[in-house]
Design an enzyme around this catalytic site. Structure first.
Site, PDB file in Angstrom:
ATOM      1  N   GLY A 280      -6.439  48.730   7.568  1.00  0.00           N
ATOM      2  CA  GLY A 280      -7.460  48.369   6.585  1.00  0.00           C
ATOM      3  C   GLY A 280      -6.781  47.509   5.527  1.00  0.00           C
ATOM      4  N   THR A 281      -6.767  46.208   5.793  1.00  0.00           N
ATOM      5  CA  THR A 281      -5.953  45.336   4.937  1.00  0.00           C
ATOM      6  C   THR A 281      -6.550  45.125   3.555  1.00  0.00           C
ATOM      7  OG1 THR A 281      -7.010  43.489   6.063  1.00  0.00           O
ATOM      8  CG2 THR A 281      -4.803  44.117   6.806  1.00  0.00           C
ATOM      9  N   ASN A 282      -7.813  45.506   3.377  1.00  0.00           N
ATOM     10  CA  ASN A 282      -8.377  45.392   2.015  1.00  0.00           C
ATOM     11  C   ASN A 282      -7.700  46.405   1.113  1.00  0.00           C
ATOM     12  OD1 ASN A 282     -10.156  43.654   3.280  1.00  0.00           O
ATOM     13  ND2 ASN A 282     -11.804  45.163   3.391  1.00  0.00           N
ATOM     14  N   ASP A 283      -7.749  47.665   1.532  1.00  0.00           N
ATOM     15  CA  ASP A 283      -7.112  48.690   0.718  1.00  0.00           C
ATOM     16  C   ASP A 283      -5.592  48.582   0.761  1.00  0.00           C
ATOM     17  OD1 ASP A 283      -8.921  50.384  -0.733  1.00  0.00           O
ATOM     18  OD2 ASP A 283      -9.767  50.956   1.200  1.00  0.00           O
TER      19      ASP A 283
ATOM     20  N   ARG B  37     -16.186  55.194  11.363  1.00  0.00           N
ATOM     21  CA  ARG B  37     -15.344  55.724  10.298  1.00  0.00           C
ATOM     22  C   ARG B  37     -16.081  56.812   9.547  1.00  0.00           C
ATOM     23  NH1 ARG B  37     -13.363  51.799   5.657  1.00  0.00           N
ATOM     24  NH2 ARG B  37     -15.458  52.138   4.857  1.00  0.00           N
TER      25      ARG B  37
ATOM     26  N   GLU C 222      -4.049  52.246   5.564  1.00  0.00           N
ATOM     27  CA  GLU C 222      -4.372  51.426   4.387  1.00  0.00           C
ATOM     28  C   GLU C 222      -3.614  51.868   3.145  1.00  0.00           C
ATOM     29  OE1 GLU C 222      -8.693  51.464   4.097  1.00  0.00           O
ATOM     30  OE2 GLU C 222      -8.793  53.552   4.683  1.00  0.00           O
TER      31      GLU C 222
ATOM     32  N   HIS D  69     -17.865  44.289  -3.168  1.00  0.00           N
ATOM     33  CA  HIS D  69     -18.931  44.889  -2.374  1.00  0.00           C
ATOM     34  C   HIS D  69     -19.907  43.817  -1.885  1.00  0.00           C
ATOM     35  CE1 HIS D  69     -22.895  46.833  -1.894  1.00  0.00           C
ATOM     36  NE2 HIS D  69     -22.167  47.757  -1.278  1.00  0.00           N
TER      37      HIS D  69
ATOM     38  N   ARG E  37       0.854  -1.203   0.000  1.00  0.00           N
ATOM     39  CA  ARG E  37       0.000   0.000   0.000  1.00  0.00           C
ATOM     40  C   ARG E  37       0.876   1.235   0.000  1.00  0.00           C
ATOM     41  NH1 ARG E  37      -4.999  -1.937   2.264  1.00  0.00           N
ATOM     42  NH2 ARG E  37      -4.612  -3.919   3.275  1.00  0.00           N
TER      43      ARG E  37
ATOM     44  N   CYS F 173      -9.112  45.929  10.703  1.00  0.00           N
ATOM     45  CA  CYS F 173     -10.541  45.817  10.408  1.00  0.00           C
ATOM     46  C   CYS F 173     -10.803  45.391   8.968  1.00  0.00           C
ATOM     47  CB  CYS F 173     -11.261  47.126  10.717  1.00  0.00           C
ATOM     48  SG  CYS F 173     -10.709  48.500   9.707  1.00  0.00           S
TER      49      CYS F 173
HETATM   50  C1  PEP Z   1     -10.068  48.104   4.325  1.00  0.00           C
HETATM   51  O1  PEP Z   1      -9.705  48.759   3.365  1.00  0.00           O
HETATM   52  O2  PEP Z   1      -9.473  47.106   4.747  1.00  0.00           O
HETATM   53  C2  PEP Z   1     -11.301  48.470   5.032  1.00  0.00           C
HETATM   54  C3  PEP Z   1     -11.661  47.851   6.132  1.00  0.00           C
HETATM   55  O3  PEP Z   1     -12.070  49.434   4.462  1.00  0.00           O
HETATM   56  P1  PEP Z   1     -13.059  49.191   3.230  1.00  0.00           P
HETATM   57  O4  PEP Z   1     -13.125  47.720   2.994  1.00  0.00           O
HETATM   58  O5  PEP Z   1     -14.344  49.781   3.631  1.00  0.00           O
HETATM   59  O6  PEP Z   1     -12.370  49.952   2.145  1.00  0.00           O
HETATM   60 MG    MG Z   2     -10.555  50.739   3.052  1.00  0.00          MG
END
Ligand code: PEP
Ligand code: MG
Length: 892
Positions: free
Chosen positions: A770-773, A621, A749, A459, A96, A835
């Site tokens: 703001g880890t997204n931006d 914010r 960010e 979004h 096996r 966030c």
């Molecule tokens: C980000 O940018 O991580 C954030 C929390 O803000 P938004 O997603 O609203 O741009």
């Molecule tokens: Mg942002």
């Protein structure tokens, strides 16, 4: 010289230091069982080192391995008292593959190695069962031919049917002569069609099986599995070879799976199932009787062909060794019991929690260990409805699993349609190419959201996670035809009103309704969360702006709001009209008049949030998105807005055109809006302060609002906004005759804000990453378009994972650590949080723990996941404290 072969038999095993690495999972496990004096069939594992040698010699087995194999066989012959190719009691082996991780595509097992035209009769005599011996031989030839010679198994079925027809038997040969004739047909076929033979020498059989097993590492399915799951190419394959157990031979044989506990109750008692060995056809099939082990143990232990209490003892022994519920695969050959493999018992998320809590109660493990046992991501399944898995549903298409949970409902292509149908109590799935802020109302009313475009931080994804709605984004193989009101995928066409099911945990879009399992949060869940709260260092807040979100986040244990995106508050009902009036106003005075209408609305929103959060921190914010997002889009809406403002439609259109931007994400947004239109900041600050006073008076809990400025890159931007906020605070103080305690901070960010974090910290009470931006601007990858190509990056191994979901430690993470270090140097007591979406991602949370952030903030439904992940990170971090975290505060 590397050791290539590691032997095992009950009571003794050769176990290298890193057994899983050297022997693969199965090999390491058999060695463990043997060393615990549990009954295993004797055998040896050909180690991954041999596979590596073979790989470097273009897959030819190294000569030295052949010698080792011979030595291994001799050892096995002495242990079993059998002989390979023997004239009496022939030694038969099973081989096996044993990889370090489970891997589809690689070779499975080959049984009965050692049978040939002669030993088959020796075995028949030994067992006094020719049919069994020949059945085994036939199976060996088929699997050998399939693995080593790449034969198509269906061909043997055809040969068997043809031979049966010729010789006059149906199911299987009836006499030894019939069997021999069939085997001769097999040999002839292999010779004629494949130009090969099945060797008659057992050692050659074994070496060829080994070589082919090693080579199966390169099977395309295995290769793509490794790519997909980030398994390194040189992870390594071992092969376990052990004496055969005839578990399908007679009524004293069989096989099963035993579990040390009842996983639903957590109780320590044997469970599992057992299939009694088959007769006649020799295959364990549907007709072979299956027994429930728990029932057998309590009602009829004698119905088990071996000693059932012995099995119970073995399983207990193993559980005590690993301190967890275990399951074992076992076989019984002619009354003798063997354990073939064990593992920590597989269980559902709810069962895992039940067992962990129970083991803690029984003092078998400690709280911290219980915390580490639960995969935080698995909690998702407990918090949302899931699909009852079955094969008979039709998948229309697949997208990104953007917000977990499953939902069934009728297709609605617009928010208006959702509203209309929801009013009639219908369940609805909002299906859009992508969503915009004006869809938020529809998303709230819908049961799920499906978008054709967008990724996991689009979004639709962000909003859906916030409100706990299942969501699939980027289902690119589907198309919406707006003219005909249809959704189609290939030839399949669905109309508005037709039912679909979406699974936001897997990304599947399914035709029609599917049975759903509803979540139930039991007492164990709460107990586990208590454990986690005791163990974690970081706070867990939530991203929330509506009362529903805030309440559910509190119920999930959020310790405040880390991000209230105020823009989401401006879309409902009359608010959007006042907002449009403000944006379309030609001067500051006009804007102020419109803002005066928004002020009471904002204030009452904030009062409600402050009340729900009852004194916990609330970070609000200031307005962030570009203004054009609020403006009317369709002709009808434009006409309506013009009428409301008593202006010409052309004026509205002109203003809309004036606000259009090439790159709105990098355009007039964030604090740049506040600088252009300080009256917006003034209105928002006033609403916040007045609400804080009002809520504080109502509840008796003092409210200390945190005002957060988005998209700052220059200290002077923050200075400018903070000055306005402070001025409003002074005004409200004077008006109300009482002081207001508040904090002003900023989102981090943008890369420049990181580099200048020390100077920005001079004016900021807090930072929230703001880890997204930040990911968007550090990579220069648009978060809304990333889905179109990031999956290719991951498939090609250029990126291991989506950097928007899990922090890219080496790049974005390094920058975050730098900002933390700079900020604390300027202001040691600065509060630091995150966030972005990564605030709810367990792998990222581990990094934030190491970096010394004070809290993470995530969507409400991820709060329990974040609590558990934060606890795990804290435990792991303190265990490995020698590793040294960066920038951790000494008092933290
Ligand atoms: C980000 O940018 O991580 C954030 C929390 O803000 P938004 O997603 O609203 O741009
Ligand atoms: Mg942002």
């Amino acid at each position: 010289m590397p050791k290539r072969i590691f032997t095992f038999s009950r009571g003794s095993a050769e176990r290298p230091a890193d057994a899983a690495e050297a022997l693969g999972l199965k090999g390491a496990n058999l060695a463990l069982l043997a060393s615990l004096d549990l009954p295993v069939p004797p055998g040896f594992t050909v180690a991954t080192s041999a596979w590596r040698e073979a790989k470097s010699e273009s897959n030819a087995l190294p000569q030295a391995l052949r010698a080792d194999l011979r030595a291994g066989i001799e050892w096995l012959e002495s242990v079993t008292g059998r002989r390979f190719d023997g004239d009496v009691r022939p030694l038969l082996l099973a081989a096996r593959t044993s990889a370090r991780v489970q891997m589809p595509g690689i070779a499975e097992s080959v049984l009965d190695i050692g049978l040939n035209d002669r030993t088959v009769d020796v075995l028949a005599r030994e067992l006094n069962d020719a049919a069994f011996a020949y059945r085994s031989y036939r199976r060996f030839i088929e699997s050998y031919a399939s693995l080593v010679l790449d034969a198509d198994p269906a061909e043997f079925e055809e040969i068997s049917d043809a031979e049966g027809e010729r010789a006059g038997w149906t199911e299987e040969p009836q006499t030894v002569a019939d069997w021999r004739a069939l085997i001769a047909c097999y040999h002839a076929h292999i010779d004629r069609e494949l130009g090969a033979v099945v060797p008659q020498t057992p050692l050659e059989q074994l070496t060829n099986v080994l070589a082919a097993s090693f080579a199966s590492w390169r099977h395309p399915v295995a290769t793509s599995h490794r790519l997909l799951h980030g398994v390194p190419e040189n992870a390594g394959l071992a092969v376990t070879v052990h004496a055969m157990i005839f578990n399908e031979r007679n009524q004293k044989s069989g096989r099963g799976r035993a579990v040390s506990r009842d996983l639903t109750t957590g109780e320590s008692r044997l469970s599992g199932e057992f299939t009694l060995g088959a007769r006649g056809s020799g295959e364990i099939g549907d007709s072979a009787p299956v027994f429930d082990l728990a029932a057998l143990a309590s009602e009829d232990p004698a119905g088990f062909p071996a000693d059932l209490s012995e099995l119970t003892q073995h399983v207990r022994r193993l559980e005590a060794h690993v301190c967890d519920a275990v399951e074992v695969d076992f076989m019984i050959g002619d009354g003798a019991l063997f354990l073939m493999q064990s593992r920590v018992a597989r269980r559902t998320a709810a069962e895992a929690i039940r067992v962990a809590v129970e083991l803690t109660k029984e003092e078998i493990i400690e709280e911290n260990e219980a915390i580490l046992r639960i995969d935080p991501a698995s909690l998702d399944l407990l918090l949302h409805p899931t699909i009852e898995r079955s094969d008979d549903y039709v998948v229309l298409g697949r997208g990104m699993p953007a917000s977990p949970g499953a939902a069934t409902g009728e297709i609605a292509f617009s928010t208006e349609r959702v509203q209309a149908r929801a009013k009639e109590d219908r369940t609805v799935i909002l299906v859009r190419n992508e969503t915009y802020p004006e869809d938020i109302h529809g998303m709230h009313l819908a049961d799920g959201v499906l978008t054709i475009r967008g990724g996991t931080t689009s979004h639709a994804a962000v909003v859906a996670r916030g409100i706990g709605k299942p969501c699939v984004t980027g289902a690119g193989s589907l198309r919406i035809n707006a003219e005909t009101g249809t959704l189609f995928a290939g030839d399949r066409v669905l109309k508005e009103g037709d039912e679909i099911t979406i699974d936001g945990s897997s990304g599947e879009v399914i035709v029609g309704a599917v049975a759903l399992l509803r979540p139930s949060l039991t007492g164990d869940f709460a107990t586990l969360m208590e454990f986690a709260d005791r163990a974690r260092r970081m706070g867990v807040r939530t991203n929330a702006e509506t009362p529903i979100e805030a309440r559910s986040a509190r119920a999930f244990g959020a310790e405040g709001i880390g991000l209230c995106r105020t823009e989401h508050m401006f879309f409902e009902g009359d608010r959007i009209q006042a907002m449009r009036e403000m944006i379309l106003a030609s001067d500051a005075e006009g804007r102020r008049a419109a803002l005066d209408k928004l002020l009471p609305i904002q204030r009452s929103d904030f009062v409600e949030l402050f009340e729900i959060m009852a004194g916990l921190p609330v970070t609000i914010r200031l307005l962030d998105p570009p203004l054009h997002e609020f403006l009317p889009k369709s002709d009808g809406e434009i006409a309506e807005t013009a009428a409301m403002l008593s202006v010409d439609e052309a004026v509205v259109r002109q203003r809309i055109a004036g606000l259009e931007e090439f790159n709105p994400m990098l355009g007039h947004r964030g604090c740049r809006l506040a600088i252009s239109y300080p009256e917006i900041v003034e209105m928002q600050a006033r609403a916040i302060f007045e609400a804080a006073i009002e809520a504080g008076e109502k509840t008796g809990d003092a409210v200390v609002p945190e005002i957060m400025v988005p998209l700052v890159s220059l200290r002077r931007e923050l200075d400018f906004v903070k000055e306005r906020v402070d001025r409003v605070a002074a005004l409200v103080t004077a008006e109300r005759g009482r002081g207001i305690d508040y904090h002003v901070g900023t989102m981090i960010e943008l890369p420049r804000a990181i580099v200048r974090a020390d100077t920005i910290a001079e004016v900021a009470d807090f930072f929230s990453f703001g880890t997204n931006d930040l990911t968007q601007t550090v990579y220069g990858i648009s978060r809304d378009d990333a889905a179109n190509f990031l999956s290719t990056y991951i498939r090609q191994g250029i990126l291991e994972r989506d950097p928007f979901q899990t922090v890219d430690v080496e790049g974005v993470g390094e920058l975050i650590a730098m900002a933390v270090e700079k900020a604390r140097r300027t202001r040691p007591d600065i509060t630091l949080g995150v966030c972005g979406e990564q605030g709810g991602d367990p792998a990222s949370i581990a990094f934030f723990e190491e970096t010394g952030l004070d809290y993470v903030s995530c969507s409400p439904f991820r709060v329990p996941i974040a609590r558990l992940a934060a606890a795990q990170s804290a435990i792991r971090f303190s265990r490995a404290s020698g590793r040294g975290g960066r920038n951790r505060r000494q008092d933290g």
